[in-house]
Design a protein around this motif. Structure first.
Motif, short mmCIF file in Angstrom:
data_model
loop_
_atom_site.label_atom_id
_atom_site.label_comp_id
_atom_site.label_asym_id
_atom_site.label_seq_id
_atom_site.Cartn_x
_atom_site.Cartn_y
_atom_site.Cartn_z
N ASP A 36 -36.77 -41.35 -8.89
CA ASP A 36 -36.03 -42.84 -9.15
C ASP A 36 -37.89 -43.11 -9.60
O ASP A 36 -37.75 -44.44 -10.56
CB ASP A 36 -35.82 -43.64 -8.52
N ILE A 40 -28.08 -46.91 -12.20
CA ILE A 40 -27.43 -46.05 -11.83
C ILE A 40 -26.78 -46.67 -10.47
O ILE A 40 -25.64 -46.63 -9.75
CB ILE A 40 -28.09 -44.52 -11.43
N LYS A 41 -28.24 -47.63 -9.71
CA LYS A 41 -27.98 -47.77 -8.79
C LYS A 41 -27.07 -49.11 -8.56
O LYS A 41 -26.43 -49.27 -7.63
CB LYS A 41 -29.67 -48.44 -7.95
N SER A 42 -27.19 -50.01 -9.64
CA SER A 42 -26.11 -50.92 -9.82
C SER A 42 -24.39 -50.98 -10.07
O SER A 42 -23.84 -51.39 -9.53
CB SER A 42 -26.88 -52.15 -10.74
N SER A 43 -24.35 -49.98 -10.26
CA SER A 43 -22.69 -49.08 -10.31
C SER A 43 -22.34 -48.66 -9.55
O SER A 43 -20.77 -49.20 -9.55
CB SER A 43 -23.10 -47.90 -11.42
N ILE A 44 -23.19 -48.33 -7.88
CA ILE A 44 -22.60 -48.76 -7.11
C ILE A 44 -21.87 -49.94 -6.80
O ILE A 44 -20.91 -50.35 -6.17
CB ILE A 44 -23.41 -47.89 -5.52
N ARG A 87 -22.31 -52.56 3.30
CA ARG A 87 -21.61 -53.13 1.75
C ARG A 87 -21.47 -53.97 1.32
O ARG A 87 -20.26 -54.51 1.58
CB ARG A 87 -21.31 -51.86 1.66
N THR A 94 -28.82 -51.07 -3.91
CA THR A 94 -29.00 -49.88 -3.57
C THR A 94 -29.78 -49.23 -3.51
O THR A 94 -30.58 -49.33 -4.64
CB THR A 94 -27.47 -49.72 -4.04
N LEU A 147 -31.14 -45.18 -5.07
CA LEU A 147 -30.79 -44.15 -5.25
C LEU A 147 -30.21 -43.21 -4.75
O LEU A 147 -29.04 -42.43 -4.76
CB LEU A 147 -31.48 -43.70 -6.44
N GLU A 184 -28.66 -43.33 -1.90
CA GLU A 184 -27.24 -44.36 -1.81
C GLU A 184 -26.24 -44.21 -2.85
O GLU A 184 -24.77 -43.81 -2.67
CB GLU A 184 -27.01 -45.54 -0.79
N ALA A 185 -26.40 -44.32 -4.21
CA ALA A 185 -26.31 -44.21 -5.47
C ALA A 185 -25.47 -42.42 -5.96
O ALA A 185 -24.08 -42.29 -5.60
CB ALA A 185 -26.79 -44.52 -6.36
N LEU A 218 -21.46 -41.32 -6.28
CA LEU A 218 -21.01 -40.62 -6.60
C LEU A 218 -20.82 -39.65 -6.75
O LEU A 218 -20.26 -38.77 -7.44
CB LEU A 218 -22.55 -40.56 -7.72
#
Length: 309
Positions: free
Chosen positions: A196, A219-223, A258, A284, A286, A288-289, A293
């Motif tokens: 990160d 990547i983090k916001s995709s969760i 969440r 979130t 990295l 957690e993401a 994933l």
């Protein structure tokens, strides 16, 4: 994007099998010049296979691998690539300076010896035997050996294993300095904080497929959502019924919630439990993401990814 548009390495529809095991499945990956690409994945995901293909240590069963527009096994390509591999070993009875001088002699235009020492932070131990060094110091020597040929592409495989926090952050600064000089870095690490902090872009591989490719924030916001931690008398089953709640779990006496709408969820918590305390709201991480994933039930299908500008 073509090689002329500053892509230094590519995997194009690459499949690699070992007997009945498929390590990579139809993977597309482009590595841009002058950036740090974090290559992440759980053990056995296929990231080491991808690295070995890029280093010319093996060939794909299908697809094409190019580095600087050519075959990575070509001698002219290899002298432009440096690698610090997790399994790398060197003789323990040679001194640090002897290792660097020996490796430098393999390259047509290596860095100056003093510059290599300075980049790796080894000035104070140059005269010591490799076998006498601490684990973190040995890692810095292997880092120096990856740099001494003055490569344009550098592969760093778990570079900070065995380092304390201060040494790890020092190496991060040296990696950033290399990128400021126009070098391209491929970083594999299990320290997601490291990925990160350093990576311009992160590629996550799982089960031989690319399952995510984007900037760390993407990547983090995709969760999705935010994480609320709090101490409450309400049970997890009660909170799961709140509008906007995506996931709830109990962890060390606190609820971790969440949610896509943290403001409304906090208001509802307060209205239902006046004794609510210890409220923390975070984005979130990295970690957690990555976990979300790579869980088997949440893995998206492999997809083709375009290199970023």
């Amino acid at each position: 994007m073509s090689e002329s548009n500053h892509v230094v390495a590519r995997l194009e529809r690459v499949t690699k099998k070992f007997g009945n095991v498929t390590a990579l499945k139809d993977v597309d990956l482009a590595i841009p010049e002058g950036r740090i690409l974090g290559l992440l994945g759980p053990n056995g995901a296929g990231k080491t296979t991808a690295v070995r293909l890029l280093l010319g240590m093996m060939r794909p069963n299908h697809g094409r691998v190019t580095v600087f527009g050519g075959d990575p096994r070509n001698a002219g390509v290899r002298v432009r690539v440096g690698a610090m591999l997790q399994v790398g070993k060197v003789p323990e009875t040679l001194r640090v300076r002897e290792h660097i001088q020996l490796f430098s002699s393999y390259y047509p235009q290596p860095l100056q010896y003093a510059e290599t020492l300075a980049l790796a932070g080894l000035e104070s131990v140059a005269g010591r035997l490799f076998g006498e060094l601490s684990g973190g110091q040995k890692q810095r020597v292997l880092f120096a050996l990856a740099l001494c040929g003055n490569p344009d592409l550098i592969v760093l495989d778990e570079p900070t294993v065995g380092m304390d926090v201060e040494a790890r952050h020092g190496l991060w600064d040296r990696v950033r300095d290399l990128v400021s000089r126009g070098k391209t870095i491929i970083l594999t690490t299990h320290y997601l904080e490291e990925a990160d902090a350093l990576s311009d872009r992160i590629v996550v591989i799982n089960n031989g497929c690319v399952i995510a490719n984007g900037a760390p924030g993407e990547i983090k916001s995709s969760i999705g959502g935010k994480l609320i931690r709090c101490t409450t008398a309400l049970g997890a089953d009660d909170v799961r019924r709140f509008a906007g709640v995506l996931q709830v779990r109990e962890n060390r006496g606190k609820l971790e919630i969440r949610t896509s709408n943290p403001d409304d969820v906090v208001r509802t918590l307060l209205s239902r439990d006046p004794g609510l305390s210890g409220i923390e709201i975070t984005s979130t991480s990295l970690d957690e993401a990555f976990l979300a994933l790579t869980r088997p039930q949440t893995n998206p299908a492999a997809r083709k990814e375009e290199v970023y500008q």
